[in-house]
Design a protein around this motif. Structure first.
Motif, PDB file in Angstrom:
ATOM      1  N   TRP A   9       0.967  -1.131  -0.222  1.00 17.58           N
ATOM      2  CA  TRP A   9      -0.059  -0.212   0.100  1.00 17.58           C
ATOM      3  C   TRP A   9       1.183   1.066  -0.059  1.00 17.58           C
ATOM      4  N   PRO A  10       0.450   2.329  -0.731  1.00 13.78           N
ATOM      5  CA  PRO A  10       1.501   3.406  -0.385  1.00 13.78           C
ATOM      6  C   PRO A  10       1.596   4.043   0.322  1.00 13.78           C
ATOM      7  N   ARG A  11       2.185   4.691   0.806  1.00 12.07           N
ATOM      8  CA  ARG A  11       2.903   5.472   2.080  1.00 12.07           C
ATOM      9  C   ARG A  11       3.060   6.681   1.736  1.00 12.07           C
ATOM     10  N   GLN A 151      -3.674   7.569  -4.278  1.00  7.05           N
ATOM     11  CA  GLN A 151      -3.573   5.967  -4.751  1.00  7.05           C
ATOM     12  C   GLN A 151      -3.651   5.692  -3.099  1.00  7.05           C
ATOM     13  N   GLN A 152      -4.269   5.999  -1.755  1.00  9.83           N
ATOM     14  CA  GLN A 152      -4.401   5.368  -0.890  1.00  9.83           C
ATOM     15  C   GLN A 152      -6.477   5.425  -1.486  1.00  9.83           C
ATOM     16  N   ARG A 155      -6.929   2.069  -2.309  1.00 10.73           N
ATOM     17  CA  ARG A 155      -6.784   0.972  -1.733  1.00 10.73           C
ATOM     18  C   ARG A 155      -8.265   0.994  -1.041  1.00 10.73           C
ATOM     19  N   VAL A 156      -8.786   2.445  -0.019  1.00 15.56           N
ATOM     20  CA  VAL A 156      -9.932   2.581   0.314  1.00 15.56           C
ATOM     21  C   VAL A 156     -10.585   1.951  -0.128  1.00 15.56           C
ATOM     22  N   ARG A 158     -11.310   0.592  -2.623  1.00 18.54           N
ATOM     23  CA  ARG A 158     -11.909  -1.452  -2.648  1.00 18.54           C
ATOM     24  C   ARG A 158     -11.939  -1.869  -1.605  1.00 18.54           C
ATOM     25  N   TYR A 263      -3.770   3.569   8.795  1.00 12.78           N
ATOM     26  CA  TYR A 263      -3.287   3.370   8.180  1.00 12.78           C
ATOM     27  C   TYR A 263      -1.754   2.955   8.549  1.00 12.78           C
ATOM     28  N   ALA A 267      -0.812  -0.910   6.678  1.00 14.83           N
ATOM     29  CA  ALA A 267      -0.002  -0.996   5.540  1.00 14.83           C
ATOM     30  C   ALA A 267       1.011  -1.913   5.786  1.00 14.83           C
ATOM     31  N   PRO A 272      -2.682  -6.280   4.311  1.00 15.15           N
ATOM     32  CA  PRO A 272      -3.278  -4.488   4.618  1.00 15.15           C
ATOM     33  C   PRO A 272      -4.848  -4.869   4.330  1.00 15.15           C
ATOM     34  N   GLU A 273      -5.510  -5.449   2.780  1.00 15.27           N
ATOM     35  CA  GLU A 273      -6.991  -5.731   2.669  1.00 15.27           C
ATOM     36  C   GLU A 273      -7.299  -6.348   3.841  1.00 15.27           C
TER      37      GLU A 273
END
Length: 317
Positions: A9-11, A151-152, A155-156, A158, A263, A267, A272-273
């Motif tokens: 996941w993006p940081r 990009q965060q 992911r959220v 989804r 987060y 991550a 993470p999901e």
């Protein structure tokens, strides 16, 4: 063969992009208010929210004259783009500039596309709430940071979408709410709720009453509450025992009045999901069980149609 590891996941540390975050917050307020002003009222203010798109954040279509318009904050090419169903389109670059200049340009774009952008010209849920046209100080916009934040949100979006699919009752879209600058998804028991006391800064109490007029369990993500933002979950009204309910990931924050999962914790986990889904499911179950929701009637297996799904190589249509 072992399963491939989930994509990282993006940081993005809040300290590294706070100024850009605040700029983007004001921009989303202006764009969101434009949609809200043109759209018929939908319960819980669902007519005012933004959505994650394949390029950034979008209003989706909303009425304009006899047609429709949409507005997108493209966080790939860093432009505001507005399109009309009559074929018109306008836009401008997203860059460091004052809120007043962004506001002026947005009104110009909307007017050119036949939108009469009449809305309260100051932000909500922030303090101080400087009117947009008077917020003339230079603002920072780091395009790389804005792109990472989007990009965060991808992911959220989804993971909240997967969680939403488990519920057959009344449930909100997965949306970005510009007032508090968060992604959210809210489930409802079907029962009414006591009037909300309000209290959000620079936001009329009746706005909150409309938002919380039904018993609910809400969850989401916002760029606060942790070094890199946080997932949250709460219930309204809060059932007895909710605060003490144990969860295996995250914890209850007395300061915020909700369960929080940073987060960065999600991550850095192996999946993470799955970590976030566990947090969302456990906090929802806490609300639903303690408040006596009819879970058998409200929940559904999101994989119930998998046996009927077409797969490559099968015979038939």
């Amino acid at each position: 063969m072992s399963e491939p590891s989930p994509a990282p996941w993006p940081r993005l540390r809040l300290d590294d992009w706070a100024a850009t975050r605040d700029t983007l917050h004001m921009w989303t307020q202006i764009v969101g208010k434009a949609r809200m002003a043109q759209s018929p009222l939908v319960n819980h203010w669902w007519h005012s929210t933004l959505y994650v798109s394949a390029r950034g954040l979008t209003t989706g279509t909303f009425p304009a004259g006899s047609g429709m318009v949409d507005v997108e904050l493209d966080l790939v090419d860093h432009r505001l783009l507005a399109r009309s169903s009559n074929g018109g389109h306008r836009g401008f670059a997203l860059e460091g500039q004052s809120v007043a200049r962004f506001y002026e340009q947005t009104l110009e774009v909307l007017t050119a596309l036949g939108v009469d952008p009449v809305f309260q010209p100051s932000p909500n849920e922030v303090d101080p709430a400087v009117p947009f046209a008077e917020d003339t100080a230079a603002r920072e916009y780091d395009g790389d940071a804005a792109h990472l934040f989007w990009q965060q949100l991808v992911r959220v979006d989804r993971v909240l979408g997967e969680f939403r699919a488990r519920f057959a009752g009344k449930v909100s879209p997965v949306h970005f709410y510009w007032g508090s600058m968060d992604m959210a998804c809210t489930r409802f028991s079907g029962r009414s709720a006591p009037p909300h006391p309000g209290g959000a800064p620079n936001c009329a109490d009746w706005v909150m009453v409309e938002a919380y007029d039904r018993e609910l369990s809400s969850c989401g993500f916002w760029p606060g509450g942790g070094d890199e933002g946080a997932f949250y979950a709460y219930a309204y009204p809060t059932p007895e025992g909710f605060v003490e309910r144990p969860v295996s990931v995250g914890e209850y924050s007395t300061e915020l009045g909700e369960f929080v999962l940073p987060y960065e914790v999600a991550a850095e986990s192996d999946d993470p999901e799955a970590t976030v889904l566990t947090f969302l499911q456990q906090t929802y179950e806490a609300a639903a069980d303690l408040a006596g929701w009819d879970r058998a009637a409200l929940e559904v297996d999101p994989g119930r149609l998998d046996a009927h799904r077409y797969r490559r190589g099968q015979d038939g249509p």
